[in-house]
Motif scaffolding. Structure first.
Motif, PDB file in Angstrom:
ATOM      1  N   CYS A 149      -1.149  57.706   4.608  1.00  0.00           N
ATOM      2  CA  CYS A 149      -0.889  56.270   4.705  1.00  0.00           C
ATOM      3  C   CYS A 149      -1.208  55.579   3.367  1.00  0.00           C
ATOM      4  O   CYS A 149      -2.285  55.757   2.798  1.00  0.00           O
ATOM      5  CB  CYS A 149      -1.740  55.671   5.831  1.00  0.00           C
ATOM      6  N   HIS A 150      -0.249  54.838   2.865  1.00  0.00           N
ATOM      7  CA  HIS A 150      -0.421  54.180   1.561  1.00  0.00           C
ATOM      8  C   HIS A 150       0.453  52.940   1.473  1.00  0.00           C
ATOM      9  O   HIS A 150       1.331  52.726   2.293  1.00  0.00           O
ATOM     10  CB  HIS A 150      -0.048  55.153   0.424  1.00  0.00           C
ATOM     11  N   GLN A 151       0.179  52.162   0.437  1.00  0.00           N
ATOM     12  CA  GLN A 151       1.030  51.034   0.060  1.00  0.00           C
ATOM     13  C   GLN A 151       1.684  51.420  -1.259  1.00  0.00           C
ATOM     14  O   GLN A 151       1.012  51.947  -2.152  1.00  0.00           O
ATOM     15  CB  GLN A 151       0.161  49.785  -0.151  1.00  0.00           C
ATOM     16  N   ASP A 152       2.962  51.153  -1.416  1.00  0.00           N
ATOM     17  CA  ASP A 152       3.624  51.545  -2.667  1.00  0.00           C
ATOM     18  C   ASP A 152       3.014  50.832  -3.876  1.00  0.00           C
ATOM     19  O   ASP A 152       3.000  51.378  -4.979  1.00  0.00           O
ATOM     20  CB  ASP A 152       5.135  51.284  -2.592  1.00  0.00           C
ATOM     21  N   ALA A 153       2.462  49.631  -3.658  1.00  0.00           N
ATOM     22  CA  ALA A 153       1.850  48.889  -4.768  1.00  0.00           C
ATOM     23  C   ALA A 153       0.616  49.601  -5.322  1.00  0.00           C
ATOM     24  O   ALA A 153       0.174  49.313  -6.440  1.00  0.00           O
ATOM     25  CB  ALA A 153       1.494  47.469  -4.338  1.00  0.00           C
ATOM     26  N   PRO A 236       1.731  49.269   4.731  1.00  0.00           N
ATOM     27  CA  PRO A 236       1.172  50.611   4.907  1.00  0.00           C
ATOM     28  C   PRO A 236       2.180  51.501   5.642  1.00  0.00           C
ATOM     29  O   PRO A 236       2.688  51.132   6.689  1.00  0.00           O
ATOM     30  CB  PRO A 236      -0.071  50.377   5.788  1.00  0.00           C
ATOM     31  N   HIS A 237       2.447  52.672   5.057  1.00  0.00           N
ATOM     32  CA  HIS A 237       3.394  53.601   5.682  1.00  0.00           C
ATOM     33  C   HIS A 237       3.009  55.033   5.345  1.00  0.00           C
ATOM     34  O   HIS A 237       2.250  55.283   4.407  1.00  0.00           O
ATOM     35  CB  HIS A 237       4.834  53.287   5.265  1.00  0.00           C
ATOM     36  N   LEU A 238       3.543  55.944   6.109  1.00  0.00           N
ATOM     37  CA  LEU A 238       3.270  57.365   5.873  1.00  0.00           C
ATOM     38  C   LEU A 238       4.430  58.175   6.403  1.00  0.00           C
ATOM     39  O   LEU A 238       5.328  57.653   7.068  1.00  0.00           O
ATOM     40  CB  LEU A 238       1.961  57.791   6.554  1.00  0.00           C
TER      41      LEU A 238
HETATM   42 FE   FE2 Z   1       5.686  55.036  -0.161  1.00  0.00          FE
END
Ligand code: FE2
Length: 279
Positions: A149-153, A236-238
């Motif tokens: 799980c992360h944020q692209d920023a 947030p996505h994964l």
């Molecule tokens: Fe991403």
């Protein structure tokens, strides 16, 4: 306008929009065929770089750090047997290609710069757009690694955050073959970390908030081939491992505004002769 007021409101509320049938199937197939050609012509010559989002093992070798203005190939973490040989063919072992396909390859250039994408970026309010990063993601059958799980920023930061991520499904993506999952509305939590270069040549995570993501709120974004998912830089996505026998190819593009400040410590850097271009 290619986006309606309702779609823009969805983007504000959820941090993503799902646009079905944005890309023709034949254009998905052309990109896929080109990526497969690039992999076929890639000779690892002992240059083996693994892509992993597990923080302790994230590869920050020069091959990765210099890839901002090149076409480079990264292996799946589980591609290798204990003796160092590949478990599957080279074609079924590459995790992704990055990060300047859209500037260096004519097929990727054409896919990335149609008027529909330019319009979409304008509808999102990103003035003077620059295409800063592209990735072709294979999510290989059986060994396709998870992306935590992360944020692209975290990986691509600009100030102000005039940026968007575009995720194109080149094949059907479902729970079984490792589709995207996102926390609707999670873009309102603020930026949790940045992945930055450090002076001695490596990288590190700069942490602003280490509370865990409310992963119970994750929602699978099961989409058909040709769908575009528009991702807010703070969403947030994964994606989970792909243990299925089906691949899950996707192409991603990140667009920033030329008027935003691009920090010198972002991991992704370009040489002066390869400055990012717009549409
Ligand atoms: Fe991403």
């Amino acid at each position: 306008m290619s986006l309606s007021a309702k779609q823009l409101a969805t983007y504000e509320r959820d941090g993503f929009i799902v646009l079905k049938n944005f890309i023709e199937h034949e254009d998905c197939d052309a990109l896929r065929a080109r990526a497969e050609e690039l992999v076929r012509d890639f000779d690892p010559k002992g240059v083996v770089s693994v892509f992993s989002t597990h923080e302790q093992t994230r590869t920050s070798d020069d091959y990765f750090l210099e890839s901002g203005d090149k076409i480079r190939f990264f292996f799946e973490e589980n591609a290798f047997l204990p003796d160092g040989t590949l478990r599957q063919s080279k074609e079924q072992s590459i995790n992704k290609i990055g990060h300047a396909l859209h500037d260096l390859d004519p097929v990727f250039d054409k896919f990335s710069r149609p008027k529909e994408i330019r319009q979409l970026i304008s509808d999102l309010g990103i003035a003077d757009p620059l295409l800063i990063q592209s990735m072709y993601i294979f999510k290989q059958p059986r060994i396709g690694g998870e992306v935590t799980c992360h944020q692209d920023a975290t990986f691509l930061f600009v100030e102000p955050l005039q940026m968007v991520g575009l995720w194109f499904a080149l094949e059907d993506a479902g729970v079984e073959n490792g589709c995207l999952w996102a926390i609707p509305g999670g873009h309102k939590f603020g930026l949790k970390s940045r992945f930055v270069r450090v002076d001695n040549g490596g990288t590190r995570f700069e942490i602003f908030d280490n509370t865990p993501w409310p992963e119970d709120n994750l929602q699978p974004l099961e989409v058909e081939k040709g769908t575009l998912i528009v991702l807010h830089p703070l969403l947030p996505h994964l994606s989970r491992e792909n243990t299925s026998p089906r691949s899950r190819h996707a192409y991603t593009l990140h667009v920033i505004s030329a008027s935003a400040r691009y920090p010198k410590d972002n991991w992704l850097q370009r040489s002066p002769e390869m400055s990012p271009r717009g549409f």
